[in-house]
Design an enzyme around this catalytic site. Sequence first.
Site, short mmCIF file in Angstrom:
data_model
loop_
_atom_site.label_atom_id
_atom_site.label_comp_id
_atom_site.label_asym_id
_atom_site.label_seq_id
_atom_site.Cartn_x
_atom_site.Cartn_y
_atom_site.Cartn_z
CD GLU A 205 -2.85 -2.11 -2.28
OE1 GLU A 205 -3.57 -1.07 -1.94
OE2 GLU A 205 -2.56 -3.03 -1.58
NE ARG B 238 -0.70 -1.09 4.62
CZ ARG B 238 -2.21 -1.09 4.76
NH1 ARG B 238 -3.05 -1.97 4.23
NH2 ARG B 238 -2.94 0.02 5.54
CG HIS C 176 -6.21 -2.51 0.12
ND1 HIS C 176 -5.17 -1.75 0.23
CD2 HIS C 176 -6.93 -2.62 1.35
CE1 HIS C 176 -4.82 -1.73 1.70
NE2 HIS C 176 -6.14 -2.13 2.10
C1 8YV Z 1 -8.31 0.74 3.91
C2 8YV Z 1 -6.36 -0.49 5.41
O1 8YV Z 1 -8.99 0.59 2.72
O2 8YV Z 1 -7.09 0.30 7.54
C3 8YV Z 1 -6.05 -0.15 6.77
O3 8YV Z 1 -4.90 -0.05 7.08
O4 8YV Z 1 -5.47 -0.85 4.66
C4 8YV Z 1 -7.86 -0.24 4.83
O5 8YV Z 1 -8.87 -0.69 5.58
C5 8YV Z 1 -7.17 2.07 3.52
O6 8YV Z 1 -5.96 1.86 3.95
C6 8YV Z 1 -7.91 3.32 3.92
O7 8YV Z 1 -7.06 4.11 4.16
#
Ligand code: 8YV
Length: 322
Positions: A269, A240, A287
Amino acid sequence: MMRKPTILVTRRMPPAVEARLKRDYDARLNPDDRIYSSEELIAKAAGADGMLICSSDKITPEVVAHLPESVKIIATFSVGYEHIDVMACEARGVIATNTPGVLTDATADIAFLLILAAARRAYEAQTMLRQGQWTGWHTTMLLGIDLAGKRLGIFGMGRIGQAVARRALGFGMEIHYHNRSRLPQELEAGATYHPTLESLLQVSDVLSINAPSTPETRNILNAERIALLPDGAIVVNTARGDMVDDAALIGALRSGKLRAAGLDVFAGEPNLNKEYLSLPNAYLLPHIGSATIETRDRMGFTALDNLDAVLLHGRPAPNRLW
Ligand code: 8YV
């Protein structure tokens, strides 16, 4: 026949996931994929039994407080859950679930793509070629660094951190890690444990951030801690963005304190700090850590397994957050 439970699906889902949703539920889909405001989330959840959300949906205490009584479960299509106030859910008796395990390899692959891209100057090389500035080979053109023999510091040795470590062994790297607790020896697989992040930073030729975002880890990679890294180190983040102090990282990439960075995640983001865009030694991705066909299907199916357990089978959700 019993009525199908109703699910509010806040974002567009992969086709196979939407097919399963339609088969088993009265699914309120979002074909336009527009992100709902808090007010819309609450209004659209009226009468719904469950919600299938993504990290772009902020489930704040206010949202939880105003959700209709009918909502029993919120399943997020993500392993990270910093966008959900789990305590507020718990207080209201709303079950919250995530999707651990199914995106481990895809995310570790992207961490390695970033490590390689940063170490071997992939952005500069690609730009030179595409802009017609490649005039010929010479012995000192675009020199990067070897990974073999370098020390990889992994901050956060959960499933994804361990998968990054496995890949790094294949590249001949020496693995160090910091985690809240030390791993059992068989999972450590020869890696060196550091009880503090500060100790890990001092030996990290390459630092990979794989920890969850929590109030404790927010902005943890600040100027003082970057200063502890060896000169010319590489920083990679697939977890993150809010764990990194952007101004400090950008300053260190400009000054040469750091050789390069590889970033798949950013604070705020998709509105990342624009100064990253002018840095040739920053390899940037939007991402895409979990963005493979197979992984995104598995994430959707895991979220559905959680919804099914609670709403179709009256069983505990396999990935309950509290
Ligand atoms: C996703 C992610 O693209 O799973 C997670 O925590 O950051 C990513 O895999 C995104 O958050 C989908 O909600």
